[in-house]
Design a protein around this motif. Structure first.
Motif, PDB file in Angstrom:
ATOM      1  N   GLU A   1      28.247  47.220  20.415  1.00  0.00           N
ATOM      2  CA  GLU A   1      27.082  48.037  20.756  1.00  0.00           C
ATOM      3  C   GLU A   1      25.791  47.250  20.611  1.00  0.00           C
ATOM      4  O   GLU A   1      24.880  47.383  21.440  1.00  0.00           O
ATOM      5  CB  GLU A   1      27.042  49.285  19.871  1.00  0.00           C
TER       6      GLU A   1
ATOM      7  N   ASP B   1      25.508  44.912  23.569  1.00  0.00           N
ATOM      8  CA  ASP B   1      25.165  45.663  24.777  1.00  0.00           C
ATOM      9  C   ASP B   1      23.702  46.069  24.782  1.00  0.00           C
ATOM     10  O   ASP B   1      23.031  46.036  25.817  1.00  0.00           O
ATOM     11  CB  ASP B   1      26.045  46.912  24.897  1.00  0.00           C
TER      12      ASP B   1
ATOM     13  N   ARG C   1      29.388  53.249  34.281  1.00  0.00           N
ATOM     14  CA  ARG C   1      27.938  53.136  34.089  1.00  0.00           C
ATOM     15  C   ARG C   1      27.273  54.504  34.103  1.00  0.00           C
ATOM     16  O   ARG C   1      26.336  54.765  33.336  1.00  0.00           O
ATOM     17  CB  ARG C   1      27.340  52.233  35.163  1.00  0.00           C
TER      18      ARG C   1
ATOM     19  N   ILE D   1      25.895  59.789  28.499  1.00  0.00           N
ATOM     20  CA  ILE D   1      26.000  59.716  27.039  1.00  0.00           C
ATOM     21  C   ILE D   1      24.624  59.500  26.424  1.00  0.00           C
ATOM     22  O   ILE D   1      24.241  60.175  25.452  1.00  0.00           O
ATOM     23  CB  ILE D   1      26.977  58.592  26.636  1.00  0.00           C
ATOM     24  N   GLU D   2      23.854  58.574  26.984  1.00  0.00           N
ATOM     25  CA  GLU D   2      22.521  58.295  26.464  1.00  0.00           C
ATOM     26  C   GLU D   2      21.618  59.521  26.533  1.00  0.00           C
ATOM     27  O   GLU D   2      20.807  59.768  25.635  1.00  0.00           O
ATOM     28  CB  GLU D   2      21.878  57.154  27.265  1.00  0.00           C
TER      29      GLU D   2
ATOM     30  N   ARG E   1      30.705  56.902  22.446  1.00  0.00           N
ATOM     31  CA  ARG E   1      29.587  55.974  22.493  1.00  0.00           C
ATOM     32  C   ARG E   1      29.586  55.284  23.847  1.00  0.00           C
ATOM     33  O   ARG E   1      30.536  55.384  24.610  1.00  0.00           O
ATOM     34  CB  ARG E   1      29.720  54.935  21.374  1.00  0.00           C
ATOM     35  N   ARG E   2      28.515  54.563  24.116  1.00  0.00           N
ATOM     36  CA  ARG E   2      28.424  53.849  25.390  1.00  0.00           C
ATOM     37  C   ARG E   2      29.605  52.898  25.550  1.00  0.00           C
ATOM     38  O   ARG E   2      29.967  52.180  24.625  1.00  0.00           O
ATOM     39  CB  ARG E   2      27.122  53.047  25.452  1.00  0.00           C
TER      40      ARG E   2
ATOM     41  N   ASP F   1      20.862  45.156  27.553  1.00  0.00           N
ATOM     42  CA  ASP F   1      20.068  46.183  28.226  1.00  0.00           C
ATOM     43  C   ASP F   1      18.576  45.869  28.151  1.00  0.00           C
ATOM     44  O   ASP F   1      17.811  46.211  29.061  1.00  0.00           O
ATOM     45  CB  ASP F   1      20.331  47.555  27.606  1.00  0.00           C
TER      46      ASP F   1
ATOM     47  N   ASP G   1      27.818  56.140  30.803  1.00  0.00           N
ATOM     48  CA  ASP G   1      26.878  55.626  29.803  1.00  0.00           C
ATOM     49  C   ASP G   1      25.525  56.320  29.917  1.00  0.00           C
ATOM     50  O   ASP G   1      24.882  56.641  28.909  1.00  0.00           O
ATOM     51  CB  ASP G   1      26.703  54.112  29.961  1.00  0.00           C
ATOM     52  N   THR G   2      25.076  56.557  31.158  1.00  0.00           N
ATOM     53  CA  THR G   2      23.804  57.251  31.359  1.00  0.00           C
ATOM     54  C   THR G   2      23.881  58.671  30.812  1.00  0.00           C
ATOM     55  O   THR G   2      22.965  59.145  30.129  1.00  0.00           O
ATOM     56  CB  THR G   2      23.448  57.295  32.864  1.00  0.00           C
TER      57      THR G   2
END
Length: 744
Positions: free
Chosen positions: A409, A412, A287, A293-294, A264-265, A416, A290-291
């Motif tokens: 999460e 976060d 970071r 993963i998304e 997960r992020r 965002d 995270d991108t």
């Protein structure tokens, strides 16, 4: 002759039947050092040896973290393992501990001896020394091996296989020795792994971007992207393939993800560690992760792959549970060394299992079921449930798998979306819920001192009957009720609830760079934590980490002692900009169409100083002088036209800065500019002499001091005049002046 073909070191047999008589590759003298450590140093002393030596080869070959890449595999005493490319035995020991028998294949005699000395307590290992191509046709293992490992080996297939398609041939030859239903295990770097984009040199040849560019200068080694590796496997045979993703990489993995369970992020970490060589830090890897993963791209850009190959002809048992995620907590004292697995069956049902990584950790895990029952009493009244678990009887425990969004999460996601106030409100509400659980007065006990030291608290504190100090945002699954999923660190002696509040805020706010926006809300002050108390809790945290680690030094604490080092790309760019700013003076010529790079000239500067003359082309309507690229202070010592006949005339100028004194301009902006728009008729040269200083505090103070001195001098004059105006002499003089004016 027979005795020369075999050597016995401890319980391990070395077979030299196919040894060519000399080691065809070697790392040199360092292998003698490794051999001496393996001979003389007991296993429990490896961590101390690594810490003292601060040597990459010692770390690489003796760290127990290396074992994490295979220790989660379902290898049992019923299984036979073939380890191809066993090297110095970083994995041989754990394989011997798990399997019924292990056969190693290794080209180097010295490395095989290091392996044997290191793992001499095992009696189920044979090391066949020689080239895989020579040994492979004669490998005999009944109906085959259950597991064959190619860990950090497959990329070198071109070196020892030859042929037009060595990687395909390597897999085909390996698969010949696989038992029906057995598996080939490949661990290899991803050629396009994120770490190579962010500034790591290629692992094998240690040059930047070599793999990304397709190995233009390398012939002996190849790694692959995921599609590239899949294509090699497809050509090699009919395999069922499972991809796993070790993080940060397969060499020192602390977590292993799969396509069924991706991070997960914020879960995969921040910047990747480097212990063996220098690296560039181009961007925040956390970071970018995270991108990825998304956007579902992590499998393409993971740093390493762990791939399991099974013959398609062999179907998996319908009741088989497989590990889809493994997380290691074994870089600490043996008594707390555990692994957490997520298991999934053929129907998609999941469970969590925690297993001891050392016999001494069994008691630590067995305590969790006891903590669960006691925490239930404390937490139910405040709207929290505990993740249910049961003992497995062998030191492990099995817990229910809770699906859902964690509080971390949710916070976060709010950040965002720019909803900082809502995130702060929810974080505060959670803190208050935890604080309300504390109903008993805190009293320091000897057990508290053993874990947290002997701090002196400035005020009375409340505590709970039993405390889970990991009651933090990432361990709470939101719901009705919300569920606490990790209560490994529970204690049944009093602990100040303010320490829990500190941990909640600290591990959330400082756990990720993007959460720094919360610092302006001063949440520690809101929670009533003073600077003195925060220092106390920080000291408690250090004592707790020492309690967990005991004499063991974690890998992350060793980083500074190794020779890797990080070069920040941003710092390098700023350094280059500073260098250019202080070494290049640029002159632009306006011939009626404005200024352009094409019609300019660069003049070298020495330590921010330029002195010389500039030839002026015909029909120049104006000049622009750029004394640098960054803010600073420019002292203009000379700026004069030289006209025909040698006559010198001052050049009138304007600047996009502030005049500090007649010959000094302060530029607060990027790209300082001095404009000359009035050209002297007949001018053929411009004489320039100026100095450019960075706008640092020292220089600014120097010039501001001059300004203050000037202002003080002016004010002193004014004060003297006011005093004189009040004297009898001044009054008489003024009356005399007025009389003369009237008589004119």
């Amino acid at each position: 002759m027979e005795s020369e073909l075999f050597e016995k070191i401890g319980g391990i047999t070395l077979n030299y039947t196919y040894y060519p008589g000399e080691d065809l590759y070697s790392d040199g003298d360092v292998e003698d050092q490794l051999l001496e450590i393996a001979r003389t140093c007991p296993r429990e002393e490896y961590n101390r040896m690594i810490t003292e030596r601060k040597s990459w080869p010692v770390l690489y070959h003796f760290s127990q973290i290396r074992e994490n890449i295979v220790s989660w595999l379902p290898i049992t005493k019923e299984h036979k393992v073939l380890e191809i490319g066993s090297g110095c035995g970083a994995l041989t020991g754990i394989l011997a501990e798990m399997a019924g028998s292990v056969t190693c294949v290794e080209l180097s005699r010295k490395r095989s001896q290091i392996n044997a000395y290191k793992n001499r307590e095992y009696s189920n290992v044979e090391i066949q020394v020689g080239n895989f191509q020579d040994i492979e046709p004669n490998l005999a293992c009944g109906d085959g091996y259950d597991f064959i490992t190619l860990i950090g080996v497959f990329e070198y297939a071109r070196e020892y296989m030859g042929g037009q398609d060595p990687y395909v041939e390597m897999l085909r030859k390996t698969a010949r020795h696989l038992k029906p239903g057995g598996q080939i295990v490949i661990a290899i770097e991803n050629r396009i792994g994120l770490k190579y984009w962010s500034g790591f040199a290629e692992d094998h040849v240690r040059t930047y971007f070599e793999g990304l560019e397709g190995y233009p200068h390398t012939t002996h080694v190849r790694t692959f992207s995921r599609p590239g590796l899949c294509e090699v496997i497809r050509r090699a045979g009919d395999f069922q393939t499972e991809f796993y993703y070790p993080f940060p990489d397969y060499k020192f993995p602390m977590a292993v993800y799969s396509d069924e369970y991706l991070p997960r992020r914020g879960e995969a970490g921040e910047d990747f560690p480097n212990y063996d060589q220098e690296r560039i830090l181009s961007f925040s890897e956390g970071r970018v992760l995270d991108t990825l993963i998304e956007d579902g791209l992590l499998p393409q850009f993971a740093n390493s792959f762990l791939v399991l190959l099974r013959s398609q002809a062999q179907e998996e048992p319908s009741d088989r549970e497989k590990v889809i995620f493994a997380k290691y907590s074994n870089d600490r004292a043996a008594g707390f060394s555990i692994r957490t697995d997520i298991l999934q069956d053929s129907k998609g049902n999941r469970a969590v299992q925690k297993v001891p990584m050392h016999p001494a950790a069994k008691n630590h895990l067995e305590n969790l079921c006891r903590w669960q029952e006691r925490l239930d009493t404390v937490c139910k009244a405040r709207g929290f449930a505990m993740n249910r678990g049961r003992s497995l009887g062998d030191g492990g425990i099995r817990l229910e798998y809770i699906q859902g969004e964690t509080l971390e999460e949710r916070l976060d996601a709010l950040l965002d979306l720019g909803q900082e106030e809502e995130a702060v409100s929810r974080l505060k509400a959670f803190v208050e819920q935890v604080r309300e659980m504390a109903q008993e007065p805190f009293e320091m006990t000897e057990r508290f001192v053993q874990v947290f030291g002997r701090p002196s608290f400035p005020r009375e504190e409340k505590s709970m009957a039993v405390t889970d100090i990991d009651f933090i945002c990432r361990n709470v699954i939101l719901g009705h009720p919300s569920t606490v999923i990790d209560y490994e660190w529970c204690f049944d002696f009093p602990i100040p609830v303010s320490y829990l509040v500190y941990r909640i805020l600290h591990y959330y706010i400082y756990g990720k760079g993007s959460r720094a926006v919360l610092e302006k809300y001063q949440l520690f002050s809101w929670a009533g934590l003073t600077g003195e108390e925060i220092s106390i809790y920080e000291e408690m945290e250090r004592a707790f980490q020492q309690y967990i680690n005991r004499a063991h030094v974690p890998l992350h604490e060793m980083f500074e002692g190794f020779g890797g080092g990080r070069l920040s790309l941003r710092d390098m760019i700023e350094h280059e900009r500073y260098y250019i700013s202080n070494h290049v003076f640029q002159v632009f010529f306006d011939r009626g169409d404005g200024f352009s790079e094409a019609d300019s000239r660069l003049i070298p500067m020495e330590n921010g100083v330029v002195k010389g003359e500039i030839d002026l082309p015909e029909h120049v309507a104006g000049l622009r002088l750029d004394p640098g690229m960054d803010p600073g202070i420019c002292r203009i010592l000379k700026l004069q036209f030289v006209c025909e006949g040698g006559r010198e005339l001052p050049a009138k100028y304007q600047a996009n800065g502030h005049c500090l004194e007649p010959d000094a301009i302060y530029f607060a902006c990027q790209d300082p500019q001095i404009l000359i728009q009035e050209m002297q008729e007949g001018a053929v040269k411009l004489l320039v002499s100026l100095e450019m200083y960075p706008a640092d505090a020292y220089v600014m103070e120097k010039f501001l001091k001059k300004i203050r001195e000037q202002e003080t001098a002016v004010e002193n004059c004014r004060r003297q005049i006011r005093r004189m105006e009040n004297t009898k002499v001044w009054k008489a003089y003024r009356a005399y002046r007025e009389l003369r004016e009237r008589n004119k």
